[in-house]
Design a protein around this motif. Sequence first.
Motif, PDB file in Angstrom:
ATOM      1  N   ALA A   1       1.480 -20.815   0.373  1.00 26.36           N
ATOM      2  CA  ALA A   1       2.390 -20.110  -0.668  1.00 26.36           C
ATOM      3  C   ALA A   1       0.962 -18.470  -0.333  1.00 26.36           C
ATOM      4  CB  ALA A   1       2.592 -20.484  -2.050  1.00 26.36           C
ATOM      5  N   ASP A   2      -0.073 -18.689  -1.381  1.00 29.91           N
ATOM      6  CA  ASP A   2      -1.040 -17.872  -1.282  1.00 29.91           C
ATOM      7  C   ASP A   2      -2.147 -17.467   0.062  1.00 29.91           C
ATOM      8  OD1 ASP A   2      -3.062 -15.975  -2.440  1.00 29.91           O
ATOM      9  OD2 ASP A   2      -3.491 -16.570  -4.422  1.00 29.91           O
ATOM     10  N   PRO A   3      -1.551 -16.066   0.510  1.00 30.56           N
ATOM     11  CA  PRO A   3      -2.919 -15.932   1.255  1.00 30.56           C
ATOM     12  C   PRO A   3      -4.443 -15.559   1.347  1.00 30.56           C
ATOM     13  CG  PRO A   3      -0.989 -14.702   2.137  1.00 30.56           C
ATOM     14  CD  PRO A   3      -1.145 -15.496   0.305  1.00 30.56           C
ATOM     15  N   SER A   4      -4.433 -15.839  -0.167  1.00 35.39           N
ATOM     16  CA  SER A   4      -6.560 -15.992  -0.482  1.00 35.39           C
ATOM     17  C   SER A   4      -6.867 -17.004  -1.141  1.00 35.39           C
ATOM     18  CB  SER A   4      -6.663 -14.328  -1.228  1.00 35.39           C
ATOM     19  OG  SER A   4      -5.718 -15.144  -2.871  1.00 35.39           O
ATOM     20  N   PHE A   5      -5.481 -18.234  -1.231  1.00 33.81           N
ATOM     21  CA  PHE A   5      -6.771 -18.444  -0.929  1.00 33.81           C
ATOM     22  C   PHE A   5      -7.543 -19.990  -0.439  1.00 33.81           C
ATOM     23  CE2 PHE A   5      -6.673 -23.597  -2.158  1.00 33.81           C
ATOM     24  CZ  PHE A   5      -6.688 -23.566  -3.290  1.00 33.81           C
TER      25      PHE A   5
ATOM     26  N   ARG B   1     -16.687 -27.778  -7.314  1.00 29.86           N
ATOM     27  CA  ARG B   1     -16.915 -26.368  -7.081  1.00 29.86           C
ATOM     28  C   ARG B   1     -15.101 -25.601  -6.785  1.00 29.86           C
ATOM     29  NH1 ARG B   1     -22.442 -24.836  -4.340  1.00 29.86           N
ATOM     30  NH2 ARG B   1     -23.839 -24.906  -5.547  1.00 29.86           N
ATOM     31  N   TYR B   2     -15.153 -26.950  -5.711  1.00 29.36           N
ATOM     32  CA  TYR B   2     -13.704 -26.947  -5.788  1.00 29.36           C
ATOM     33  C   TYR B   2     -12.531 -26.420  -6.375  1.00 29.36           C
ATOM     34  CZ  TYR B   2      -9.330 -27.185  -3.023  1.00 29.36           C
ATOM     35  OH  TYR B   2      -7.511 -27.142  -2.429  1.00 29.36           O
ATOM     36  N   LEU B   3     -13.339 -28.096  -7.345  1.00 33.26           N
ATOM     37  CA  LEU B   3     -12.082 -28.462  -8.085  1.00 33.26           C
ATOM     38  C   LEU B   3     -12.005 -27.286  -9.447  1.00 33.26           C
ATOM     39  CD1 LEU B   3     -12.188 -32.312  -8.950  1.00 33.26           C
ATOM     40  CD2 LEU B   3     -10.556 -30.809  -7.642  1.00 33.26           C
ATOM     41  N   GLU B   4     -12.253 -26.870  -9.759  1.00 37.02           N
ATOM     42  CA  GLU B   4     -12.979 -25.209 -10.828  1.00 37.02           C
ATOM     43  C   GLU B   4     -12.350 -24.390 -10.293  1.00 37.02           C
ATOM     44  OE1 GLU B   4     -17.438 -25.379 -11.293  1.00 37.02           O
ATOM     45  OE2 GLU B   4     -18.026 -26.530 -12.977  1.00 37.02           O
ATOM     46  N   PHE B   5     -12.435 -24.152  -8.985  1.00 32.59           N
ATOM     47  CA  PHE B   5     -11.979 -23.138  -7.669  1.00 32.59           C
ATOM     48  C   PHE B   5     -10.182 -23.263  -8.001  1.00 32.59           C
ATOM     49  CE2 PHE B   5     -10.037 -21.976  -3.935  1.00 32.59           C
ATOM     50  CZ  PHE B   5      -9.654 -20.453  -4.509  1.00 32.59           C
ATOM     51  N   ARG B   6      -9.861 -24.252  -7.865  1.00 36.11           N
ATOM     52  CA  ARG B   6      -8.043 -24.663  -7.167  1.00 36.11           C
ATOM     53  C   ARG B   6      -7.635 -24.838  -9.076  1.00 36.11           C
ATOM     54  NH1 ARG B   6      -6.486 -30.828  -7.389  1.00 36.11           N
ATOM     55  NH2 ARG B   6      -7.206 -30.089  -9.289  1.00 36.11           N
ATOM     56  N   ASP B   7      -7.893 -25.330  -9.864  1.00 33.13           N
ATOM     57  CA  ASP B   7      -7.683 -25.789 -10.809  1.00 33.13           C
ATOM     58  C   ASP B   7      -7.036 -23.980 -11.423  1.00 33.13           C
ATOM     59  OD1 ASP B   7      -7.365 -28.006 -11.016  1.00 33.13           O
ATOM     60  OD2 ASP B   7      -9.316 -28.426 -12.391  1.00 33.13           O
ATOM     61  N   ALA B   8      -8.302 -22.684 -11.708  1.00 33.08           N
ATOM     62  CA  ALA B   8      -8.476 -21.779 -12.027  1.00 33.08           C
ATOM     63  C   ALA B   8      -7.376 -20.760 -11.294  1.00 33.08           C
ATOM     64  CB  ALA B   8      -9.377 -20.926 -11.671  1.00 33.08           C
TER      65      ALA B   8
ATOM     66  N   ILE C   1       3.609 -21.163 -10.593  1.00 31.16           N
ATOM     67  CA  ILE C   1       4.051 -22.764 -10.936  1.00 31.16           C
ATOM     68  C   ILE C   1       2.991 -23.181 -12.061  1.00 31.16           C
ATOM     69  CG2 ILE C   1       1.582 -23.450  -9.916  1.00 31.16           C
ATOM     70  CD1 ILE C   1       5.637 -24.920  -9.100  1.00 31.16           C
ATOM     71  N   TYR C   2       2.124 -22.479 -12.807  1.00 30.75           N
ATOM     72  CA  TYR C   2       1.585 -22.925 -14.100  1.00 30.75           C
ATOM     73  C   TYR C   2       2.503 -23.245 -15.227  1.00 30.75           C
ATOM     74  CZ  TYR C   2      -2.509 -24.721 -16.698  1.00 30.75           C
ATOM     75  OH  TYR C   2      -3.514 -26.037 -17.649  1.00 30.75           O
ATOM     76  N   GLN C   3       3.734 -22.191 -15.011  1.00 26.42           N
ATOM     77  CA  GLN C   3       4.359 -22.423 -16.207  1.00 26.42           C
ATOM     78  C   GLN C   3       6.008 -23.230 -16.089  1.00 26.42           C
ATOM     79  OE1 GLN C   3       3.480 -19.942 -18.442  1.00 26.42           O
ATOM     80  NE2 GLN C   3       1.835 -19.837 -17.145  1.00 26.42           N
TER      81      GLN C   3
ATOM     82  N   VAL D   1      -8.378 -35.641 -16.657  1.00 30.88           N
ATOM     83  CA  VAL D   1      -6.818 -35.657 -16.789  1.00 30.88           C
ATOM     84  C   VAL D   1      -6.295 -34.610 -17.596  1.00 30.88           C
ATOM     85  CG1 VAL D   1      -4.927 -36.444 -16.960  1.00 30.88           C
ATOM     86  CG2 VAL D   1      -6.668 -38.060 -16.509  1.00 30.88           C
ATOM     87  N   ASP D   2      -5.871 -33.383 -16.716  1.00 33.47           N
ATOM     88  CA  ASP D   2      -4.957 -32.077 -16.862  1.00 33.47           C
ATOM     89  C   ASP D   2      -3.334 -32.328 -17.881  1.00 33.47           C
ATOM     90  OD1 ASP D   2      -4.647 -29.626 -17.693  1.00 33.47           O
ATOM     91  OD2 ASP D   2      -4.780 -29.227 -15.797  1.00 33.47           O
ATOM     92  N   GLY D   3      -4.171 -32.577 -19.335  1.00 34.63           N
ATOM     93  CA  GLY D   3      -3.025 -32.593 -20.112  1.00 34.63           C
ATOM     94  C   GLY D   3      -1.729 -31.452 -20.747  1.00 34.63           C
ATOM     95  N   ASN D   4      -2.425 -30.418 -19.651  1.00 32.28           N
ATOM     96  CA  ASN D   4      -1.362 -28.925 -19.716  1.00 32.28           C
ATOM     97  C   ASN D   4      -0.986 -28.616 -18.707  1.00 32.28           C
ATOM     98  OD1 ASN D   4      -3.308 -28.518 -22.247  1.00 32.28           O
ATOM     99  ND2 ASN D   4      -5.165 -27.530 -21.849  1.00 32.28           N
ATOM    100  N   PHE D   5      -1.193 -28.710 -17.722  1.00 37.17           N
ATOM    101  CA  PHE D   5      -0.407 -28.299 -16.717  1.00 37.17           C
ATOM    102  C   PHE D   5       0.835 -29.194 -16.966  1.00 37.17           C
ATOM    103  CE2 PHE D   5       1.440 -27.767 -12.826  1.00 37.17           C
ATOM    104  CZ  PHE D   5       0.754 -27.315 -11.387  1.00 37.17           C
ATOM    105  N   PRO D   6       2.057 -28.339 -16.531  1.00 35.84           N
ATOM    106  CA  PRO D   6       3.529 -28.585 -16.993  1.00 35.84           C
ATOM    107  C   PRO D   6       4.075 -30.033 -16.031  1.00 35.84           C
ATOM    108  CG  PRO D   6       3.633 -26.759 -16.827  1.00 35.84           C
ATOM    109  CD  PRO D   6       1.832 -27.257 -16.099  1.00 35.84           C
ATOM    110  N   THR D   7       5.019 -30.554 -16.309  1.00 30.57           N
ATOM    111  CA  THR D   7       5.368 -31.026 -14.919  1.00 30.57           C
ATOM    112  C   THR D   7       7.157 -30.659 -15.533  1.00 30.57           C
ATOM    113  OG1 THR D   7       6.881 -33.058 -14.344  1.00 30.57           O
ATOM    114  CG2 THR D   7       6.327 -32.646 -16.997  1.00 30.57           C
ATOM    115  N   GLY D   8       7.942 -30.171 -14.459  1.00 25.35           N
ATOM    116  CA  GLY D   8       8.949 -29.928 -14.259  1.00 25.35           C
ATOM    117  C   GLY D   8      10.074 -30.999 -13.876  1.00 25.35           C
TER     118      GLY D   8
END
Length: 782
Positions: free
Chosen positions: A402-406, A439-446, A453-455, A577-584
């Motif tokens: 979805a994000d061409p720059s990713f 390094r990739y996980l840090e980039f992806r999470d940011a 989607i994080y909201q 384990v990311d406890g902040n990323f919400p589930t929809g």
Amino acid sequence: MRKGLLPLQAVMVMAVSITGVFTFEAWAQETATPVAQDQNWADVKTIMDRRCVVCHSCYDAPCQLKLTSPEGVLRGASKQAVYHTERLTDAQPTRLGIDAQTVPEWRALGFHTVTSDPEQADTPGLLERYLELGREKPMPENAPLPDALGLALDRPLVCPTSDEFDQFSRDHALAGMPYGTAPLADTEYQALMTWSRSGAPLLSVPIGIPAEVQDQISQWEAFLNSNDPRSQLMSRYLYEHLFLARLHFQGDAPRRFFQLVRSTTAPGEAVDIIASRRPFDDPGADAFYYRLQQSTETIVHKEHLVYSIGPDRMARYRQLFLDPEWTLAELPAYGDAEGGNPFSTFMKMPAKSRYQFLLDDALFFVRSFIRGPVCHGETAVDVIEDRFWVSFLDPDADLSIADPSFLKDGAAYLELPVSEADAGALGALPGFSHRNQVRYLEFRDARYKDAPIYQTGFDYGSIWDGDGTNPNALITVFRHFDNASAMTGFHGDIPETAWVLDFPIFERINYDLVAGYDVFGRVEHQLTTRLYMDELRMESEDTFLFFMPKDVRSQMHKSWYQGTLAEWHTYWHRRHVDGNFPTGITFETSSPKQEFLLTLLERGNGLWATNDPINRCTEGECSKDYSEIALRELADQTGDWVKYLPDLSVLVVENNGGTTELFTLVHDKAHFNVAFLFDEIARRNPEADEVTILPGLIGSYPNFYFHVGQNQLAGFNTALKSIRSQSDYLAAVAQYGVRRTSPDFWVLSDLIYEMFLEQKPIQAGVFDLNRYKDPKPNDDPT
């Protein structure tokens, strides 16, 4: 289902009628063995397929003696093993049909003859002498094999030459052929001996291809060899993903297949394969062409990766890769660095098209991870649980799409281990997979934290549903100790773990285990491949956890990685384990994992069964088949008895009406964790083992056959569930099992193969029996 058993002659006729006459192009003009157009070869080839190829095929053929084609017979055997986990330097590849083309070339690579020399008619060849040794020293009928006869895949092999065989036969009197099984029938033995004593003639009439198929080949070769730069990059992408495929034209004969190869010769000329180690290696400075070469070897299931092609497929490729607007100034380079990062190599191609290409045939690609040469031995597959369910992030929910720059910004973090290989014995092993992955996980999470989607969180719409037509959207993977299998849909009870794959995970698994894997590579390559897959498994599990309620994620993750060392392992890999990323998703039950996975089944519009009629069914949805009803007593059960069962058993049920049914009993072994390379026994939890029972056949390496009449099913169930010791298991084997040395062993093996051909004429292949068990009193059930 099939009625009755067939005599050997009928089996031969059926095999020839199904697979066609076994003919092959003349290829070894320099060989001393004459090639005769002898129709008897068809009968001999059928016997070899059923009695020899079941052990002598692919890279793990003992002594590299591959008997799937005349080329393999002429090549002969070698003292060098392909699978060698301790070598410090890369080995010379010895791929049949690729790395040498004539008998003298194979002799220069260390292979020795196994057939007789026509100039020395009184001297029998190795094949003949092995058969004679087996005849002289048969195995004890329907009994355990002598302790001196080893079956372990990693057992030391002597691989004698003709000059060494006399001493070998004195030292290994029980090593005759077929190895460690019931003897050949008299007619089979005489046919093979007559063939061998007549000089082992091999039929060499060119194979005919129907005009309509040849027309399609011409169209495909023209399509793949277009001079347009975009088309050239597309063709490279297709080749790097399909080089292992058995291409089957829609509507063509079920046993005719082709392979996509790179050749120095143009369409219309004889194929001359470029023998590169990996599909992304430089093909050289001269012009090369993508060609479709007919597959002529015996179809062995463990390497049979069917991929359908035809007009619809070509139109799909145009839609995915050529119709979208994208430009290409110059073609990317070849080599390890480029092959180790497909995201940068194919950056100009639309990411959505590349991901959709994988999703269209997700089962094929998952199976390529399994049936490719990487998955040999326990270490290769102990990175996964014994059964888990796989789904895929929808392209619209995948930020890499979805994000061409990713991918443009993140490609540097997606390097695979092969990209940093060097000449040292351990190469880039220390810390590579860990460093890049962190390094990739840090980039992806940011990036996800900054995305909308994080909201809201992922919901059911964030999982690809197959677009309402494609059953590849949900897949079950089974591990069978040192090999694995996969099928569409969710099978068995709710698994301990589940994976959600996005595009970066899916593509990296392919380049780690398939395109970038070199079976002839040194120890560094073997270990980095395995360690990097460990990272990708954890990333797939983490993506699944994003769909779960935030308050259960941590505990669920801990249940997958039990033990102090496993907890340290996840800490060292920076897994939190990311406890902040919400589930929809608003869950309605106290079992969110089960609720989520079963809801995915309901979204398929009939693409998959919403229940498993044997292992997981509700009232009114269970099977009405008599045998399946009886077997439900064993399915999805735990208990002391389960740990005694082989990893993969085939159950043959003779019904009262004269028909036969096949079932597969899968031993799902439980683990406290799958976090480490070695000492798996210390991480086993056998008390939680279960059995999943499936109609039909799965897997490529059956470990044991059970054979019962329909009216014996109740007794069979009771016998299995009553097992409390190895002696109890041996009693069940004596009553219902078929040992390697049983007079029924080959008859039943033939029946199973015939039924496989009938039920799945395109997908079927010869099973590998190297892993067929020989139950003994001192066996350790865990």
